[in-house]
Design an enzyme around this catalytic site. Structure first.
Site, mmCIF file in Angstrom:
data_model
loop_
_atom_site.group_PDB
_atom_site.id
_atom_site.type_symbol
_atom_site.label_atom_id
_atom_site.label_comp_id
_atom_site.label_asym_id
_atom_site.label_seq_id
_atom_site.Cartn_x
_atom_site.Cartn_y
_atom_site.Cartn_z
ATOM 1 N N LYS A 54 3.049 9.818 -6.567
ATOM 2 C CA LYS A 54 1.709 9.237 -6.425
ATOM 3 C C LYS A 54 0.628 10.306 -6.623
ATOM 4 C CE LYS A 54 3.496 5.561 -3.493
ATOM 5 N NZ LYS A 54 3.655 4.945 -2.160
ATOM 6 N N GLN A 98 2.256 6.538 3.891
ATOM 7 C CA GLN A 98 3.565 6.225 3.320
ATOM 8 C C GLN A 98 4.506 5.681 4.406
ATOM 9 O OE1 GLN A 98 4.299 6.297 0.079
ATOM 10 N NE2 GLN A 98 6.434 5.741 0.325
ATOM 11 N N ASP A 121 -3.109 0.178 -0.444
ATOM 12 C CA ASP A 121 -1.792 -0.459 -0.378
ATOM 13 C C ASP A 121 -1.919 -1.974 -0.200
ATOM 14 O OD1 ASP A 121 0.605 0.970 -0.663
ATOM 15 O OD2 ASP A 121 0.371 1.946 1.293
HETATM 16 N N1 GUN Z 1 7.205 2.595 1.173
HETATM 17 C C1 GUN Z 1 7.859 1.899 0.218
HETATM 18 N N2 GUN Z 1 6.992 1.274 -0.595
HETATM 19 C C2 GUN Z 1 5.761 1.586 -0.158
HETATM 20 C C3 GUN Z 1 4.439 1.255 -0.605
HETATM 21 O O1 GUN Z 1 4.226 0.523 -1.568
HETATM 22 N N3 GUN Z 1 3.421 1.803 0.116
HETATM 23 C C4 GUN Z 1 3.634 2.605 1.182
HETATM 24 N N4 GUN Z 1 2.586 3.067 1.824
HETATM 25 N N5 GUN Z 1 4.840 2.927 1.627
HETATM 26 C C5 GUN Z 1 5.897 2.421 0.941
#
Ligand code: GUN
Length: 309
Positions: A54, A98, A121
């Protein structure tokens, strides 16, 4: 018949190019760069890989990015204080915490403290509620990416039967709401659904978001359907490779297991999907790449909205 492979890479690259152009325009015309802060807690190896991707992608597209890494034993109060300080900072457009968080942390409490305008998100109940009511909202990245794959591959959604297997807040539920917004007829299935295969076989579009390797097999897949595989699982059992992978992929998969100890598979048996479906997203190389691209798109969207553009 062999399914058409829907390449997540090509579509993600197209979206990232559009986002990069948007970012360049914001820099030149409006004099600022959108910014994304990713908060990671502890040492979950998968999270470390995802966060790395990311942050790297943001930088590639000209988005300012910041990675805050907290110890696994951080308290709820400390994590919430971090989130609130990011809410306050006017230079931060997007905040992402995350998941998964360590077990002692109240995940819901943390996610609810993120300013909904910075919630790239799309996990905040305000954004989930807006999505459900059909209003503009920051939508969760993975299901939003699925809609992009379908639209950009000219696969019609309106009036079609979309079956979503899985009811998580991250994928299943928002996926169903996005399909509804696109005028699909939507069925949500889950671990308590009776005779799952009888329902999934009726799908024009089948989305598997269960979190169990190759759980969806030939009996679940309708001839000529579109199968979207959202799962990411490690697969280690070489002895089952012949029943899992198309014949032209088996050797490569075995070599990967030999070298790394595992190969990535989704929630769908790829050999069966290639035989029965008309369109199929592979793992790796499918939906996963869209998640990151859509996060970048959401970050730019959040930056524009918050700055009144
Ligand atoms: N963990 C797995 N997928 C995601 C996501 O799309 N966003 C976040 N913040 N954590 C994750």
């Amino acid at each position: 018949m062999s399914a058409r492979i829907l390449s997540g890479k090509l579509i993600a690259d197209a979206i990232k190019a559009e986002v990069a152009a948007d970012v360049a325009d914001l820099r030149e015309v409006h004099g600022f760069a959108p910014s994304l802060t990713v908060v990671r807690v502890g040492e979950d190896p998968a999270s470390s890989v995802y966060v790395g991707s990311k942050v790297r992608t943001a930088e590639e597209l000209g988005i300012v990015s910041e990675h805050i890494h907290l110890d696994a034993d951080v308290t709820d109060e400390e994590l919430i204080a971090t989130v609130e300080s990011l809410n306050e900072r006017s230079d931060v457009d997007g905040i992402l915490v995350q998941l998964p968080l360590p077990k002692h942390i109240d995940e819901r409490e943390v996610l609810e403290r993120i300013d909904p305008e910075k919630d790239v998100d799309g996990f905040h109940p305000i954004n989930a509620g807006r999505l459900t009511q059909g209003y503009p909202a920051l939508a969760p990245c993975t299901p939003a990416g699925v809609i992009e794959i379908l639209n950009r591959s000219d696969i019609p959604i309106a009036g079609r039967h979309a079956v979503v297997v899985g009811r998580s807040n991250i994928v299943g539920k928002p996926m169903a709401m996005l399909f509804l917004k696109e005028n699909a007829t939507v069925t949500i299935c889950h671990s308590r659904t009776k005779d799952l295969a009888a329902i999934t076989r009726q799908a024009d579009i089948l989305v598997a978001a269960i979190g169990r390797p190759a759980f969806i097999t030939g009996e679940h897949i309708g001839e000529g359907s579109t199968v979207i595989d959202v799962g990411i699982n490690n697969f280690t059992d070489s002895s089952r490779a012949n029943s899992m992978f198309p014949v032209d992929d088996v050797d490569k998969r075995l070599a990967t297991i030999e070298k790394r100890g595992f190969t990535l598979v989704g929630d769908v048996n790829p050999k069966d999907a290639m035989e029965k479906a008309a369109n199929f997203t592979p793992v790796p190389g499918g939906v996963g790449l869209l998640t990151v691209a859509m996060l970048m798109k959401n970050t730019v969207e959040a930056a524009k909205i918050r700055r009144g553009l």
